[in-house]
Scaffold this active site. Structure first.
Site, PDB file in Angstrom:
ATOM      1  N   ASN A  39       0.843  -1.194   0.000  1.00 29.94           N
ATOM      2  CA  ASN A  39       0.000   0.000   0.000  1.00 29.94           C
ATOM      3  C   ASN A  39       0.882   1.248   0.000  1.00 29.94           C
ATOM      4  O   ASN A  39       1.958   1.285   0.609  1.00 29.94           O
ATOM      5  CB  ASN A  39      -1.008  -0.012   1.147  1.00 29.94           C
ATOM      6  CG  ASN A  39      -0.414  -0.269   2.515  1.00 29.94           C
ATOM      7  OD1 ASN A  39       0.608  -0.931   2.653  1.00 29.94           O
ATOM      8  ND2 ASN A  39      -1.058   0.247   3.542  1.00 29.94           N
ATOM      9  N   GLU A  41       0.255   5.114   0.708  1.00 29.04           N
ATOM     10  CA  GLU A  41      -0.688   6.148   1.157  1.00 29.04           C
ATOM     11  C   GLU A  41      -0.235   7.528   0.706  1.00 29.04           C
ATOM     12  O   GLU A  41       0.892   7.726   0.235  1.00 29.04           O
ATOM     13  CB  GLU A  41      -0.828   6.057   2.680  1.00 29.04           C
ATOM     14  CG  GLU A  41      -1.423   4.715   3.095  1.00 29.04           C
ATOM     15  CD  GLU A  41      -1.647   4.575   4.589  1.00 29.04           C
ATOM     16  OE1 GLU A  41      -1.161   5.425   5.366  1.00 29.04           O
ATOM     17  OE2 GLU A  41      -2.307   3.598   4.970  1.00 29.04           O
ATOM     18  N   CYS A  50      -4.011   0.574  -2.499  1.00 32.76           N
ATOM     19  CA  CYS A  50      -3.879  -0.671  -1.741  1.00 32.76           C
ATOM     20  C   CYS A  50      -2.762  -1.543  -2.316  1.00 32.76           C
ATOM     21  O   CYS A  50      -2.388  -1.418  -3.492  1.00 32.76           O
ATOM     22  CB  CYS A  50      -5.186  -1.459  -1.795  1.00 32.76           C
ATOM     23  SG  CYS A  50      -6.503  -0.785  -0.759  1.00 32.76           S
ATOM     24  N   GLU A  52      -2.911  -4.668  -3.121  1.00 30.88           N
ATOM     25  CA  GLU A  52      -3.388  -5.503  -4.230  1.00 30.88           C
ATOM     26  C   GLU A  52      -3.333  -4.727  -5.546  1.00 30.88           C
ATOM     27  O   GLU A  52      -2.961  -5.278  -6.588  1.00 30.88           O
ATOM     28  CB  GLU A  52      -4.836  -5.947  -3.978  1.00 30.88           C
ATOM     29  CG  GLU A  52      -5.020  -6.855  -2.766  1.00 30.88           C
ATOM     30  CD  GLU A  52      -5.238  -6.090  -1.459  1.00 30.88           C
ATOM     31  OE1 GLU A  52      -4.770  -4.939  -1.330  1.00 30.88           O
ATOM     32  OE2 GLU A  52      -5.868  -6.669  -0.569  1.00 30.88           O
ATOM     33  N   CYS A  83     -10.263  -5.146   0.466  1.00 27.70           N
ATOM     34  CA  CYS A  83     -11.401  -4.217   0.467  1.00 27.70           C
ATOM     35  C   CYS A  83     -12.284  -4.488  -0.758  1.00 27.70           C
ATOM     36  O   CYS A  83     -11.881  -5.199  -1.686  1.00 27.70           O
ATOM     37  CB  CYS A  83     -10.905  -2.765   0.482  1.00 27.70           C
ATOM     38  SG  CYS A  83     -10.293  -2.162  -1.100  1.00 27.70           S
ATOM     39  N   CYS A  86     -10.734  -3.663  -4.128  1.00 24.74           N
ATOM     40  CA  CYS A  86      -9.680  -4.601  -4.539  1.00 24.74           C
ATOM     41  C   CYS A  86     -10.262  -5.945  -4.958  1.00 24.74           C
ATOM     42  O   CYS A  86      -9.700  -6.625  -5.815  1.00 24.74           O
ATOM     43  CB  CYS A  86      -8.652  -4.775  -3.430  1.00 24.74           C
ATOM     44  SG  CYS A  86      -7.529  -3.363  -3.346  1.00 24.74           S
TER      45      CYS A  86
HETATM   46  N1  THU Z   1      -5.130  -1.880   2.635  1.00 21.74           N
HETATM   47  C1  THU Z   1      -4.547  -2.623   1.643  1.00 21.74           C
HETATM   48  O1  THU Z   1      -3.521  -2.224   1.073  1.00 21.74           O
HETATM   49  N2  THU Z   1      -5.111  -3.799   1.315  1.00 21.74           N
HETATM   50  C2  THU Z   1      -6.154  -4.373   1.965  1.00 21.74           C
HETATM   51  O2  THU Z   1      -6.557  -5.481   1.607  1.00 21.74           O
HETATM   52  C3  THU Z   1      -6.793  -3.672   3.099  1.00 21.74           C
HETATM   53  C4  THU Z   1      -6.352  -2.271   3.299  1.00 21.74           C
HETATM   54  C5  THU Z   1      -4.475  -0.631   3.036  1.00 21.74           C
HETATM   55  C6  THU Z   1      -5.130   0.637   2.584  1.00 21.74           C
HETATM   56  C7  THU Z   1      -4.595   1.631   3.604  1.00 21.74           C
HETATM   57  O3  THU Z   1      -3.319   2.084   3.175  1.00 21.74           O
HETATM   58  C8  THU Z   1      -4.402   0.802   4.861  1.00 21.74           C
HETATM   59  O4  THU Z   1      -4.412  -0.554   4.439  1.00 21.74           O
HETATM   60  C9  THU Z   1      -5.466   1.021   5.918  1.00 21.74           C
HETATM   61  O5  THU Z   1      -6.731   0.870   5.384  1.00 21.74           O
END
Ligand code: THU
Length: 130
Positions: A39, A41, A50, A52, A83, A86
């Site tokens: 991920n 941000e 994310c 994925e 999520c 994803c």
């Molecule tokens: N996140 C992912 O990268 N993948 C997931 O399957 C669940 C959530 C990340 C998004 C964000 O940067 C952090 O986790 C908190 O939600």
């Protein structure tokens, strides 16, 4: 390197200064190649991506399309499921029977198929009249 190890390693590169929740994802394609993502941000929160999505982008950039296996890992009390967005992104490149392994850094695992993760998925068959 195993898919689980690839996901574990790429997770270390996550840019997650706002949530402090690092996620790693790795996928294998029909050719046997492994692609991974973390991920990333952003201070403008909705611009974050994310893990994925990162792995899928790396796969597509390499010219591959056919996912056969997925692993997602995070430091969480229970295995983190992808999520909703994803799930749709994965479904674009995964057949329904493709297994998605969700893991915690402690080693807990949950394995579900793509169609269990996204039942009733919107797909290309819904656009057949267009
Ligand atoms: N996140 C992912 O990268 N993948 C997931 O399957 C669940 C959530 C990340 C998004 C964000 O940067 C952090 O986790 C908190 O939600």
């Amino acid at each position: 390197m195993s898919l689980q190890e690839a996901a574990r390693r790429v997770r270390e590169n996550a840019h997650a200064p706002y949530s402090n929740f690092k996620v790693g994802a790795a996928l294998r394609t029909a050719s046997g190649a492994v692609f991974s993502g973390c991920n990333v941000e952003n201070v403008a929160y909705p611009e974050g991506t994310c893990a994925e999505a990162g792995a899928i982008a790396a796969m597509a950039a390499a010219g591959e399309r056919d996912i056969t296996e997925v692993v997602v890992i995070a430091d969480a009390p229970t295995p983190v499921t992808p999520c909703g967005g994803c799930r749709q992104k994965l479904a674009e490149f995964c057949a329904g029977e493709v297994e998605v392994t969700m893991m915690t850094t402690d080693g807990a695992k949950l394995v579900m198929t793509m169609s269990d993760l996204l039942p009733g998925a919107f797909g290309v068959e819904h656009m057949e009249r267009t």
